[in-house]
Write a protein that holds these residues in place. Sequence first.
Motif, mmCIF file in Angstrom:
data_model
loop_
_atom_site.group_PDB
_atom_site.id
_atom_site.type_symbol
_atom_site.label_atom_id
_atom_site.label_comp_id
_atom_site.label_asym_id
_atom_site.label_seq_id
_atom_site.Cartn_x
_atom_site.Cartn_y
_atom_site.Cartn_z
ATOM 1 N N TYR A 156 0.799 -1.155 0.127
ATOM 2 C CA TYR A 156 0.190 0.080 0.043
ATOM 3 C C TYR A 156 0.797 1.245 -0.086
ATOM 4 C CZ TYR A 156 -4.131 -2.614 0.358
ATOM 5 O OH TYR A 156 -5.209 -3.356 -0.011
ATOM 6 N N HIS A 157 2.235 1.027 0.451
ATOM 7 C CA HIS A 157 2.931 2.311 0.527
ATOM 8 C C HIS A 157 3.509 2.387 -0.825
ATOM 9 C CE1 HIS A 157 6.608 4.715 1.361
ATOM 10 N NE2 HIS A 157 5.640 5.286 1.897
ATOM 11 N N ASP A 158 4.014 1.427 -1.557
ATOM 12 C CA ASP A 158 4.688 1.645 -2.776
ATOM 13 C C ASP A 158 4.034 1.372 -4.240
ATOM 14 O OD1 ASP A 158 7.155 1.825 -1.106
ATOM 15 O OD2 ASP A 158 7.669 0.002 -1.451
ATOM 16 N N THR A 159 2.708 1.312 -3.958
ATOM 17 C CA THR A 159 1.950 1.005 -5.193
ATOM 18 C C THR A 159 1.180 2.242 -5.534
ATOM 19 O OG1 THR A 159 1.317 -1.229 -4.732
ATOM 20 C CG2 THR A 159 -0.155 -0.024 -6.238
ATOM 21 N N LYS A 160 1.563 2.759 -6.837
ATOM 22 C CA LYS A 160 0.715 3.885 -7.245
ATOM 23 C C LYS A 160 -0.404 3.778 -7.562
ATOM 24 C CE LYS A 160 5.002 5.463 -9.506
ATOM 25 N NZ LYS A 160 5.753 6.196 -10.735
ATOM 26 N N LYS A 161 -1.266 4.830 -7.180
ATOM 27 C CA LYS A 161 -2.790 4.559 -7.308
ATOM 28 C C LYS A 161 -3.370 5.462 -8.375
ATOM 29 C CE LYS A 161 -2.330 3.423 -2.368
ATOM 30 N NZ LYS A 161 -1.069 3.380 -2.240
#
Length: 91
Positions: free
Chosen positions: A86-91
């Motif tokens: 959740y921190h590293d995934t681009k949304k």
Amino acid sequence: MRIKDKNINIEEAMRFANQKKLLLNHYDNGILLSDYQVDVLRNNGLDFRKYGSMQDLLFDLEEYLNNEYDEELDLISNQIAELIYYHDTKK
């Protein structure tokens, strides 16, 4: 609310949950862990302070679990993997 066949109120439930031990803390090396996670890692001989990233910690944790399974460590491994996702995934 009932816990262990005993009626308790919200304040008692919060004390029972010990939510402060579950809050994430940011450490100088960039690691983000709860007190509970730190305790479990420490009890299994893993020092999170020697890692420069959550990914490095997760890698060694997975290696450890491949050789010696521990239910609590597996839970922490999953929590760290989710946090990284959740921190590293681009949304």
